[in-house]
Design a protein around this motif. Sequence first.
Motif, PDB file in Angstrom:
ATOM      1  N   PRO A   1       0.765  -1.250   0.000  1.00 53.27           N
ATOM      2  CA  PRO A   1       0.000   0.000   0.000  1.00 53.27           C
ATOM      3  C   PRO A   1       0.796   1.300   0.000  1.00 53.27           C
TER       4      PRO A   1
ATOM      5  N   ASN B   1      -0.583  -6.476  -6.084  1.00 55.09           N
ATOM      6  CA  ASN B   1      -1.823  -5.705  -6.183  1.00 55.09           C
ATOM      7  C   ASN B   1      -2.679  -6.070  -7.391  1.00 55.09           C
TER       8      ASN B   1
ATOM      9  N   SER C   1     -10.151  -0.695  -3.656  1.00 55.95           N
ATOM     10  CA  SER C   1      -9.319   0.074  -4.564  1.00 55.95           C
ATOM     11  C   SER C   1      -8.768   1.290  -3.815  1.00 55.95           C
ATOM     12  N   THR C   2      -8.630   2.415  -4.481  1.00 58.76           N
ATOM     13  CA  THR C   2      -8.069   3.613  -3.859  1.00 58.76           C
ATOM     14  C   THR C   2      -8.432   4.840  -4.689  1.00 58.76           C
ATOM     15  N   SER C   3      -8.567   5.964  -4.036  1.00 56.61           N
ATOM     16  CA  SER C   3      -8.801   7.224  -4.743  1.00 56.61           C
ATOM     17  C   SER C   3      -7.596   7.636  -5.575  1.00 56.61           C
ATOM     18  N   GLU C   4      -6.430   7.046  -5.291  1.00 60.51           N
ATOM     19  CA  GLU C   4      -5.220   7.386  -6.039  1.00 60.51           C
ATOM     20  C   GLU C   4      -5.349   7.052  -7.526  1.00 60.51           C
TER      21      GLU C   4
ATOM     22  N   ALA D   1      -0.805   3.189  -7.768  1.00 57.82           N
ATOM     23  CA  ALA D   1      -2.143   3.501  -8.256  1.00 57.82           C
ATOM     24  C   ALA D   1      -2.456   2.766  -9.551  1.00 57.82           C
TER      25      ALA D   1
ATOM     26  N   LYS E   1      -3.342  -0.818  -8.768  1.00 55.27           N
ATOM     27  CA  LYS E   1      -4.690  -0.937  -8.212  1.00 55.27           C
ATOM     28  C   LYS E   1      -5.757  -0.718  -9.289  1.00 55.27           C
TER      29      LYS E   1
ATOM     30  N   ARG F   1     -13.612   2.590  -3.565  1.00 55.42           N
ATOM     31  CA  ARG F   1     -12.446   3.470  -3.658  1.00 55.42           C
ATOM     32  C   ARG F   1     -12.420   4.423  -2.459  1.00 55.42           C
TER      33      ARG F   1
ATOM     34  N   ASN G   1      -8.437   9.047   1.670  1.00 52.97           N
ATOM     35  CA  ASN G   1      -7.454   8.794   2.729  1.00 52.97           C
ATOM     36  C   ASN G   1      -8.126   8.374   4.033  1.00 52.97           C
TER      37      ASN G   1
ATOM     38  N   TYR H   1       2.018   6.837   6.619  1.00 49.78           N
ATOM     39  CA  TYR H   1       1.211   7.813   5.913  1.00 49.78           C
ATOM     40  C   TYR H   1       1.343   9.160   6.615  1.00 49.78           C
TER      41      TYR H   1
ATOM     42  N   THR I   1     -14.740   4.036   7.332  1.00 47.70           N
ATOM     43  CA  THR I   1     -14.380   3.346   6.088  1.00 47.70           C
ATOM     44  C   THR I   1     -14.800   1.878   6.149  1.00 47.70           C
TER      45      THR I   1
END
Length: 330
Positions: free
Chosen positions: A82, A98, A122-125, A148, A151, A173, A176, A186, A219
Motif C-alpha cells: 500500500p 496488487n 481500490s483507492t482514490s489514487e 495507483a 490498483k 475506492r 485517505n 502515511y 471506512t
Amino acid sequence: MKFNDKRVLVTGGAGFIGSEVVSQLLDEDARVTVLDNFASGKKHYLPSHKKLTVITGDIMDERVVKKAVRDQEIIFNLAALPFIPDSYHYPVDFFKTNTIGNLNVLWEAIKSKSTDVFIQISTSEVYGSAQFTPMDENHPTAPYSTYAVSKLAADRATFTLHKENGIPVVVIRPFNTFGPRYTQPYIIPEIINQMLNGATELSLGNINATRDFTFVSDTANALLKAANEKKAIGEIINIGSGTEIRIQDLAHKIAKVAGKKIKIKTDESRLRPYDVNRLICNNTKAVKLLKWRPRVSIEAGLKITFDWAKKNKVAFNAPFKRWYYKNTDD
C-alpha cells in the motif's frame, strides 16, 4: 447488518483497515477467516475470538489462496502493497501483489462457486490529482504512481471477470483513511511520530497538497454496508468525508491535539516527482446507495489516533525489501 454466521474471508485482515473490518464483522457474529502474510499487518491487531480463523500466507501463493477462499460466502480483498513511495523503487513487486495477487483471490472465488459477493478495495489514487471537485466515480482515472496503476489494473480485471463469469463484485475506492492500528508512515502517522519523538519543527513534503480524510471505523462500516446491498453489485463507490484539508493545516490540528507549538519546514527529499496535489471525495453515491455517512469528525479521530499512538509506538525505519520479505515481528 446481516452477517450472522456468514463465512467471511478478509485478505490483509491484520492490516490497518483490514483489522477494523474484522473487528466489525465479529461484532456482527460472522465467522471470519483472515489471510495475511504479516509483512506489515500485526498479529496483535487481531482479537482472540472463537469465530476467527487466521491463515498465514500470501495472496501470490495459489495453494494458500485456494484453501482460504474455499466455501467463503463473502470476501473482502484488502491485501495489497500500500505504501506509494515504495512503488517507485519496486514496481514489479507492486504489480505482482496488487494486480496478479488480486486475480488469484478473485479467480479462486469464481471457481469455488460459493461466493455471494466479492468486495475489491481500490483507492482514490487511481484518479490522480483532481481535475474537478468534488471527485465522483466518473472522474477520469489518471494514476500518478505505480501503486495507483497496479490498483487500477486490479479494478479493471475485477470488472472484466465479473462480466465474463457473473461473480457479484463491488469496487470500493476509499479516499485517505486514518486512525489507530496504522501500519505505514502515511502523513498522519508521520506527523504524530515526529511529534512523539520530540520534534518542534516538522519535516514534511508538499504542505499545500489537500486530502480528504475518513476515520477508519467509518471506512470499514462502508465496506460492510457494500457487502449487504444488492444494488451495489457491479458498482464503483467512492468513500470519503467530502471535505478537504491542506497538509499544513492538518499538522496544526494534530499539534493542537498534542498540546504542542510547531514550525514546519519543507524537506525536498520528501517531495514526489509526480505528486497528487488535490483529492476531495464526492460521496453522494455512497450516501444514496449504501445509506452511509461518516460519523467521526477529523478532530475526534485525530484525538483517538494520537492517544493510541502514544501508547503503541510504531517504528517506520525498515526499507521495503526488508520488511516485506523478512519481517516476522508480531
